[in-house]
Design an enzyme around this catalytic site. Structure first.
Site, PDB file in Angstrom:
ATOM      1  N   LYS A 184      54.896  39.079  42.808  1.00  0.00           N
ATOM      2  CA  LYS A 184      55.438  37.933  42.066  1.00  0.00           C
ATOM      3  C   LYS A 184      56.843  38.221  41.560  1.00  0.00           C
ATOM      4  O   LYS A 184      57.589  37.314  41.259  1.00  0.00           O
ATOM      5  CB  LYS A 184      54.500  37.497  40.945  1.00  0.00           C
ATOM      6  CG  LYS A 184      54.021  38.578  40.013  1.00  0.00           C
ATOM      7  CD  LYS A 184      53.173  37.969  38.908  1.00  0.00           C
ATOM      8  CE  LYS A 184      51.772  38.520  38.791  1.00  0.00           C
ATOM      9  NZ  LYS A 184      51.670  39.929  38.451  1.00  0.00           N
ATOM     10  N   LYS A 186      58.449  50.858  41.206  1.00  0.00           N
ATOM     11  CA  LYS A 186      59.080  50.068  40.139  1.00  0.00           C
ATOM     12  C   LYS A 186      60.242  50.834  39.510  1.00  0.00           C
ATOM     13  O   LYS A 186      61.241  50.238  39.129  1.00  0.00           O
ATOM     14  CB  LYS A 186      58.047  49.648  39.080  1.00  0.00           C
ATOM     15  CG  LYS A 186      57.096  48.595  39.626  1.00  0.00           C
ATOM     16  CD  LYS A 186      56.303  47.881  38.564  1.00  0.00           C
ATOM     17  CE  LYS A 186      55.473  46.776  39.218  1.00  0.00           C
ATOM     18  NZ  LYS A 186      54.578  46.096  38.306  1.00  0.00           N
ATOM     19  N   LYS A 203      54.608  45.040  49.913  1.00  0.00           N
ATOM     20  CA  LYS A 203      53.575  44.191  49.306  1.00  0.00           C
ATOM     21  C   LYS A 203      54.146  42.854  48.819  1.00  0.00           C
ATOM     22  O   LYS A 203      55.255  42.827  48.293  1.00  0.00           O
ATOM     23  CB  LYS A 203      52.992  44.977  48.120  1.00  0.00           C
ATOM     24  CG  LYS A 203      51.777  44.362  47.489  1.00  0.00           C
ATOM     25  CD  LYS A 203      51.362  45.139  46.252  1.00  0.00           C
ATOM     26  CE  LYS A 203      52.143  44.714  45.024  1.00  0.00           C
ATOM     27  NZ  LYS A 203      51.394  44.750  43.762  1.00  0.00           N
TER      28      LYS A 203
HETATM   29  N1  AQP Z   1      50.033  41.619  47.699  1.00  0.00           N
HETATM   30  C1  AQP Z   1      48.816  41.766  47.181  1.00  0.00           C
HETATM   31  N2  AQP Z   1      47.733  41.758  47.984  1.00  0.00           N
HETATM   32  C2  AQP Z   1      46.476  41.897  47.448  1.00  0.00           C
HETATM   33  N3  AQP Z   1      46.250  42.030  46.125  1.00  0.00           N
HETATM   34  C3  AQP Z   1      47.301  42.034  45.292  1.00  0.00           C
HETATM   35  N4  AQP Z   1      47.423  42.132  43.960  1.00  0.00           N
HETATM   36  C4  AQP Z   1      48.743  42.067  43.625  1.00  0.00           C
HETATM   37  N5  AQP Z   1      49.492  41.922  44.712  1.00  0.00           N
HETATM   38  C5  AQP Z   1      48.641  41.884  45.781  1.00  0.00           C
HETATM   39  C6  AQP Z   1      46.304  42.267  43.047  1.00  0.00           C
HETATM   40  O1  AQP Z   1      46.439  41.262  42.057  1.00  0.00           O
HETATM   41  C7  AQP Z   1      45.872  41.752  40.840  1.00  0.00           C
HETATM   42  C8  AQP Z   1      46.784  41.474  39.716  1.00  0.00           C
HETATM   43  O2  AQP Z   1      47.995  42.169  39.891  1.00  0.00           O
HETATM   44  P1  AQP Z   1      48.913  42.412  38.644  1.00  0.00           P
HETATM   45  O3  AQP Z   1      49.530  41.171  38.210  1.00  0.00           O
HETATM   46  O4  AQP Z   1      48.163  43.098  37.569  1.00  0.00           O
HETATM   47  O5  AQP Z   1      49.969  43.466  39.124  1.00  0.00           O
HETATM   48  P2  AQP Z   1      50.581  43.841  40.493  1.00  0.00           P
HETATM   49  O6  AQP Z   1      49.562  44.493  41.358  1.00  0.00           O
HETATM   50  O7  AQP Z   1      51.792  44.676  40.157  1.00  0.00           O
HETATM   51  O8  AQP Z   1      50.988  42.428  41.114  1.00  0.00           O
HETATM   52  P3  AQP Z   1      52.402  41.893  41.521  1.00  0.00           P
HETATM   53  O9  AQP Z   1      52.243  40.514  42.009  1.00  0.00           O
HETATM   54  O10 AQP Z   1      53.066  42.874  42.438  1.00  0.00           O
HETATM   55  O11 AQP Z   1      53.154  41.846  40.125  1.00  0.00           O
HETATM   56  P4  AQP Z   1      54.545  42.422  39.718  1.00  0.00           P
HETATM   57  O12 AQP Z   1      55.502  41.889  40.757  1.00  0.00           O
HETATM   58  O13 AQP Z   1      54.781  41.920  38.357  1.00  0.00           O
HETATM   59  O14 AQP Z   1      54.408  43.912  39.763  1.00  0.00           O
HETATM   60  C9  AQP Z   1      45.584  43.253  41.051  1.00  0.00           C
HETATM   61  O15 AQP Z   1      44.196  43.396  41.273  1.00  0.00           O
HETATM   62  C10 AQP Z   1      46.350  43.578  42.291  1.00  0.00           C
HETATM   63  O16 AQP Z   1      45.733  44.609  43.030  1.00  0.00           O
END
Ligand code: AQP
Length: 331
Positions: free
Chosen positions: A199, A115, A196
């Protein structure tokens, strides 16, 4: 005597609309767990602001995540469902944990490094994110944390901090275990299967949202990057295909072996079509329920207010213990 139920804790950031990565890696496991464990599910809005958020969007996304929790089967009579900023003890314990966290350890967190690379300015909150996450979990003495594979390093840090505090003062925190699904613990971008699915990806063809229309789901899967080998196998050498098989297996409950056997002769086109169909079949009813819950503002408010009250009560019990051990005078 009945045995005390284990405690489950998890949260999702309202940093955008949820993807099927969030769904498969975390959310899809939540409802089943509430049947056998004491569960707390949080909308972690304080984590979301480690990356700049527009206030109106943050408000909307927070209620969206809450309504999606309900649409995916979370029941406020079985689990505590609440919003992180409603429980000030998270930040209070986070501060205490910051004083026993080494900067070196935070600098090594891969999610922070990823990030930070994308940010023009790096703020302290982004670096401290995993400490607040440790506080979220330790406040409730959680035994199990259902999260995707990307959170493994953060759970390890949480255990380290719990051990450090327990050692410095006296046994206080439970050491939590990560609970991760075997298939789908790391769903990858449909456009770049080496990164990965997220969102916050600027390329909307890289992810499928839980709230995407069926046509969009079909279109994005059709466009998903594969390879020119033309053989259906499940291998790291074919990351795009492997990712599609993971998605198909997660949504259809078919085994990876069965999928590979069935599509060996049918090829990539059929695999994509059937994957899209399996995703649509699971998401359509969730989307229907989401719309109903999302419209019911009074119900959402009742749920997060009652959930917040229950969470504050539990969080305060741990925080008071922690403050006492440190040597703070009770106010
Ligand atoms: N690609 C993924 N595959 C499996 N699990 C995933 N998680 C996120 N992306 C994947 C799981 O979703 C839960 C919530 O995630 P989060 O919103 O707390 O943060 P994150 O992991 O940073 O998810 P994003 O979608 O990548 O958000 P942004 O883009 O805002 O950083 C967690 O349990 C995570 O493991």
């Amino acid at each position: 005597m009945t045995e005390k139920k284990k405690i489950v804790y998890s949260g999702i950031q309202p940093s955008g609309s949820l993807t099927i990565g969030n769904y498969i890696g975390a959310l899809s496991n939540f409802a089943e767990l509430q049947e056998n464990y004491d569960c707390l599910y949080c909308v972690v809005d304080q984590h979301a602001i480690t990356v700049e958020q527009e206030p109106a969007k943050l408000r909307k996304n927070t209620l969206d995540v809450l309504a999606l929790y309900l649409a995916c089967g979370l029941d406020p009579d079985k689990a505590i469902i609440y919003i992180q900023s409603h429980v000030p003890q998270h930040v209070q314990l986070g501060w205490v944990l910051n004083t026993i966290t080494s900067l070196g350890q935070l600098n090594r967190m891969t999610q922070y490094k990823d990030k930070a690379k994308k940010s023009k300015e790096i703020y302290a909150g982004l670096l401290n994110y995993p400490v607040l996450m440790a506080a979220d979990i330790l406040l409730y003495q959680a035994d199990l944390v259902p999260v995707g594979e990307d959170q493994r390093q953060h759970i390890e840090l949480t255990r380290d901090l719990a051990e450090r505090f327990n050692h410095r003062y006296s046994p206080t925190f439970v050491l939590p275990e990560m609970l991760s699904s075997k298939v789908g613990a790391r769903i990858m971008s449909l456009q770049d299967p080496t990164s990965k699915m997220s969102k916050s990806d600027p390329d909307e063809n890289g992810y499928i949202l839980v709230l995407d229309e069926p046509d969009a789901i079909r279109r994005k899967i059709k466009r998903a990057v594969t390879d020119s080998l033309g053989q259906v196998t499940y291998s790291e050498d074919q990351p795009g295909l492997k990712n599609l098989i993971d998605i198909y297996a997660s949504f259809s409950k078919k085994s990876v072996e069965d999928i590979v056997r069935d599509y060996e002769s049918l090829g990539y086109g059929a695999l994509k079509e059937d994957t899209a169909q399996a995703v649509v079949e699971v998401l359509e009813p969730i989307q229907g329920r989401f719309k109903e819950f999302r419209q019911d503002k009074a119900l959402l408010e009742k749920i997060y207010k009652e959930g917040g009250e229950k969470a504050r009560y539990l969080a305060n019990k741990t925080l008071r213990k922690v403050h006492k051990k440190i040597g703070f005078i009770e106010g």
